[in-house]
Design an enzyme around this catalytic site. Structure first.
Site, PDB file in Angstrom:
ATOM      1  N   TYR A 141       1.191  -1.370   0.657  1.00 48.90           N
ATOM      2  CA  TYR A 141       0.018  -0.203   0.227  1.00 48.90           C
ATOM      3  C   TYR A 141       0.341   0.854   0.015  1.00 48.90           C
ATOM      4  O   TYR A 141       0.923   2.643  -0.741  1.00 48.90           O
ATOM      5  CB  TYR A 141      -1.054  -0.027   1.328  1.00 48.90           C
ATOM      6  CG  TYR A 141      -2.362  -0.488   0.902  1.00 48.90           C
ATOM      7  CD1 TYR A 141      -2.484  -1.728   0.738  1.00 48.90           C
ATOM      8  CD2 TYR A 141      -4.003  -0.015   1.391  1.00 48.90           C
ATOM      9  CE1 TYR A 141      -3.205  -2.740   0.545  1.00 48.90           C
ATOM     10  CE2 TYR A 141      -5.087  -0.877   1.736  1.00 48.90           C
ATOM     11  CZ  TYR A 141      -5.041  -2.058   0.735  1.00 48.90           C
ATOM     12  OH  TYR A 141      -5.710  -2.493   0.846  1.00 48.90           O
ATOM     13  N   LYS A 192       3.006 -15.629   1.854  1.00 51.23           N
ATOM     14  CA  LYS A 192       3.435 -15.605   0.717  1.00 51.23           C
ATOM     15  C   LYS A 192       4.638 -16.191   0.999  1.00 51.23           C
ATOM     16  O   LYS A 192       5.138 -15.861  -0.466  1.00 51.23           O
ATOM     17  CB  LYS A 192       3.059 -14.941  -0.379  1.00 51.23           C
ATOM     18  CG  LYS A 192       2.198 -16.024  -1.892  1.00 51.23           C
ATOM     19  CD  LYS A 192       1.108 -16.801  -1.766  1.00 51.23           C
ATOM     20  CE  LYS A 192       1.135 -17.658  -2.972  1.00 51.23           C
ATOM     21  NZ  LYS A 192       0.435 -18.698  -3.776  1.00 51.23           N
ATOM     22  N   ASP A 224      -2.996 -18.364   0.255  1.00 49.23           N
ATOM     23  CA  ASP A 224      -4.126 -19.085  -0.738  1.00 49.23           C
ATOM     24  C   ASP A 224      -4.802 -19.869  -0.082  1.00 49.23           C
ATOM     25  O   ASP A 224      -6.356 -19.645  -0.066  1.00 49.23           O
ATOM     26  CB  ASP A 224      -3.568 -19.101  -2.137  1.00 49.23           C
ATOM     27  CG  ASP A 224      -2.576 -20.212  -2.072  1.00 49.23           C
ATOM     28  OD1 ASP A 224      -1.944 -20.214  -0.543  1.00 49.23           O
ATOM     29  OD2 ASP A 224      -1.805 -21.057  -3.209  1.00 49.23           O
ATOM     30  N   ASP A 248      -6.619  -6.706   4.546  1.00 45.42           N
ATOM     31  CA  ASP A 248      -7.370  -6.495   3.174  1.00 45.42           C
ATOM     32  C   ASP A 248      -8.935  -7.103   3.042  1.00 45.42           C
ATOM     33  O   ASP A 248      -9.910  -6.924   2.839  1.00 45.42           O
ATOM     34  CB  ASP A 248      -6.777  -5.066   2.538  1.00 45.42           C
ATOM     35  CG  ASP A 248      -8.039  -5.016   1.711  1.00 45.42           C
ATOM     36  OD1 ASP A 248      -9.322  -3.893   2.583  1.00 45.42           O
ATOM     37  OD2 ASP A 248      -8.073  -3.998   0.557  1.00 45.42           O
ATOM     38  N   ASP A 252     -12.049  -9.166   4.890  1.00 43.37           N
ATOM     39  CA  ASP A 252     -13.527  -8.687   4.347  1.00 43.37           C
ATOM     40  C   ASP A 252     -14.566 -10.614   4.300  1.00 43.37           C
ATOM     41  O   ASP A 252     -15.315 -10.102   4.478  1.00 43.37           O
ATOM     42  CB  ASP A 252     -14.007  -8.137   2.633  1.00 43.37           C
ATOM     43  CG  ASP A 252     -13.813  -6.497   2.801  1.00 43.37           C
ATOM     44  OD1 ASP A 252     -13.085  -6.149   3.735  1.00 43.37           O
ATOM     45  OD2 ASP A 252     -14.028  -6.106   1.320  1.00 43.37           O
TER      46      ASP A 252
HETATM   47  C1  IPM Z   1     -10.243  -1.087   3.955  1.00 45.01           C
HETATM   48  C2  IPM Z   1     -10.807  -0.775   3.177  1.00 45.01           C
HETATM   49  C3  IPM Z   1      -9.474   0.542   2.456  1.00 45.01           C
HETATM   50  C4  IPM Z   1      -8.189   0.046   2.713  1.00 45.01           C
HETATM   51  C5  IPM Z   1      -9.614   1.545   1.446  1.00 45.01           C
HETATM   52  C6  IPM Z   1     -11.477   2.021   1.674  1.00 45.01           C
HETATM   53  C7  IPM Z   1      -8.918   2.658   1.115  1.00 45.01           C
HETATM   54  O1  IPM Z   1     -10.927  -1.408   2.087  1.00 45.01           O
HETATM   55  O2  IPM Z   1     -10.598  -0.386   5.403  1.00 45.01           O
HETATM   56  O3  IPM Z   1      -9.946  -2.806   4.060  1.00 45.01           O
HETATM   57  O4  IPM Z   1      -8.144  -1.310   1.313  1.00 45.01           O
HETATM   58  O5  IPM Z   1      -7.797  -0.568   4.015  1.00 45.01           O
HETATM   59 MG    MG Z   2     -10.440  -3.110   2.764  1.00 43.19          MG
END
Ligand code: IPM
Ligand code: MG
Length: 357
Positions: A141, A192, A224, A248, A252
Site C-alpha cells: 500500500y 506468501k 491462498d 484487506d 472482508d
Molecule cells: C479497508 C478499505 C480501505 C483499504 C480502502 C477504502 C482504502 O478497503 O479499510 O479495508 O483498502 O484499506
Molecule cells: Mg478493505
C-alpha cells in the site's frame, strides 16, 4: 481533563451512521461522567468537494490532537475517476500513515442472534470469533517506487513495491502475539513465503518472536490456503496476523462469514494506543441517504474506542450490552433482516440502542 473525540463522518452512509454513534456517545458520556468533548472534521470525498483535498491540514491537525477518532467511511463513484492523489481513499490512508496507526484489529464475530444471516452452514460458523491483526501502514500500500511509467517501446507499465522492514514486522507481530495471549493463545501468520521474499522475512521474524511468547502456539499459512480455510473451517482460527494487502482481502472474507459486515467494528492503533475506530463495511453509496444503513458497526466501534483508547471498560461494556439487547428484541436493519426480525431504519436502530442504554 476533557478527552477529545474527533468525528470524521466522511462519505456515503458515513454521516448517517456516525450521527447515530454520536447520539450513543453523548448518552454514555452523561451516564458515566466521562468528560468527553467532541469535534468533527471533513475527510475523503466530502473534503474534496469542500476544499479540494481528501485530507485537509485542519483535519490532520485535529486528528493529531484528538485522544481518539471515530470515522464513518470514505469513497464513492462520484470521485472514482480522479487521479490517485485526489481520491477519497487518500484521506483515509493519509490518516493511517501520518498517525502511524500500524495495528489494525478486525474482529469477525458471529452474533448468535444473527446466525441465519451467514451464507455458510450454521455448524460451520456458530460461535465464530476470529481476530484479524492487519499491518496497516506498510507493505504494498505504501511501498516506493510506485506509479505508471512508459517503456521504451511506448507501452505503459504499472508498478508497486511490496516492502517490509524488520522493525515493521516485529511491531505488528508483537501486537498479534499479545492479542493471542488475551484470547485462545493461537496465532496464525499468513504470508506468501513460497513466492515472495518479503514474506520469507515476515515468516522468519514471526518465528523469532515466538520465543518471547512461549504460551502462544504459532502456525504459518500461505494466503491462498488461508482464503480457502476461512470458508472451509473458519473456527480453526483464533488470531490471524498478516500484511496490509492480504489483511484487506481476508478481513472482508472473514467479515462475510458472519453474514453481517454491518455489525463489525475495527480499531487502528499506534504505539501510544491513540486510535482511529471505524466500521469495516465502507461507504455503501448505493444505500446512502435512504435511512437503510446499519449503524451498529459504528456504535460497536465507539465501544471499542472507549475500551482501547480511553480505558473506559464499563462504558464500553454498557454499549455492547445495549446492542445485544436490541438484537434480542429482534430489531434488524435491512442488511441483517431475517424472517422473524422487525425491520428498522438507521435512525430507529440508533434510538433503540439509546433506549436500551
Ligand atoms: C479497508 C478499505 C480501505 C483499504 C480502502 C477504502 C482504502 O478497503 O479499510 O479495508 O483498502 O484499506
Ligand atoms: Mg478493505
Amino acid at each position: 481533563m476533557s478527552r477529545n473525540i474527533l468525528l470524521l463522518p466522511g462519505d456515503g452512509i458515513g454521516p448517517e451512521i456516525v450521527a447515530e454513534a454520536e447520539k450513543v456517545l453523548h448518552a454514555i458520556n452523561n451516564k458515566f461522567d466521562l468528560n468527553l468533548g467532541f469535534e468533527s472534521a471533513l475527510v475523503g470525498g466530502a473534503a474534496l468537494d469542500a476544499v479540494d483535498n481528501p485530507l485537509p491540514e485542519d483535519t490532520l491537525d485535529k486528528a493529531r490532537k484528538a485522544d481518539a477518532i471515530l470515522l464513518g467511511a470514505v469513497g464513492g463513484p462520484k470521485w472514482d475517476g480522479l487521479p490517485m492523489e485526489k481520491r477519497p481513499e487518500k484521506g483515509l490512508l493519509g490518516l493511517r500513515s501520518n498517525l502511524e496507526l500500524f495495528a489494525n484489529l478486525r474482529p469477525a464475530i458471529l452474533y448468535p442472534q444473527l446466525a441465519s444471516a451467514s451464507s455458510l452452514k450454521p455448524e460451520v460458523v456458530s460461535g465464530l470469533d476470529i481476530m484479524i491483526v492487519r499491518e496497516l501502514t506498510g507493505g504494498i500500500y505504501f511501498g516506493q517506487p510506485r506509479g505508471v511509467r512508459e517503456l521504451e517501446n511506448g507501452e505503459r507499465e504499472g508498478y508497486n513495491t511490496y516492502v517490509y522492514k524488520e522493525s515493521e514486522i516485529r511491531r505488528i507481530g508483537r501486537v498479534a502475539f499479545e492479542a493471542a495471549q488475551q484470547r485462545g493463545k493461537k496465532l496464525c501468520s499468513v504470508d506468501k513465503a513460497n513466492v515472495l521474499e518479503v514474506t520469507v522475512l515476515w515468516r522468519e521474524i514471526m518465528n523469532d518472536l515466538q520465543s518471547e511468547y512461549p504460551d502462544v502456539e504459532l502456525s504459518h499459512m500461505y494466503v491462498d490456503n488461508a482464503a480457502m480455510q476461512l470458508v472451509r473451517a473458519p473456527k480453526q482460527f483464533d488470531v490471524i496476523v498478516t500484511g496490509n494487502m492480504f489483511g484487506d482481502i481476508l478481513s472482508d472474507e472473514a467479515a462475510m462469514l458472519t453474514g453481517s459486515i454491518g455489525m463489525l467494528p475495527s480499531a487502528s492503533l499506534n504505539s501510544e494506543k491513540q486510535g482511529m475506530y471505524e466500521p469495516c463495511h465502507g461507504s455503501a453509496p448505493d444505500i446512502a441517504g435512504k435511512g437503510m444503513a446499519n449503524p451498529l458497526a459504528t456504535i460497536i466501534s465507539a465501544a471499542m474506542m472507549l475500551r482501547y483508547s480511553l480505558g473506559e471498560e464499563q462504558a464500553a461494556a454498557a454499549i455492547e450490552a445495549a446492542v445485544n439487547k436490541v438484537l434480542d428484541q429482534g430489531l434488524r436493519t435491512a442488511d441483517i433482516m431475517s424472517e422473524e426480525g422487525t425491520r428498522v431504519s438507521t435512525h430507529e436502530m440508533g434510538d433503540a440502542v439509546l433506549a436500551a442504554l
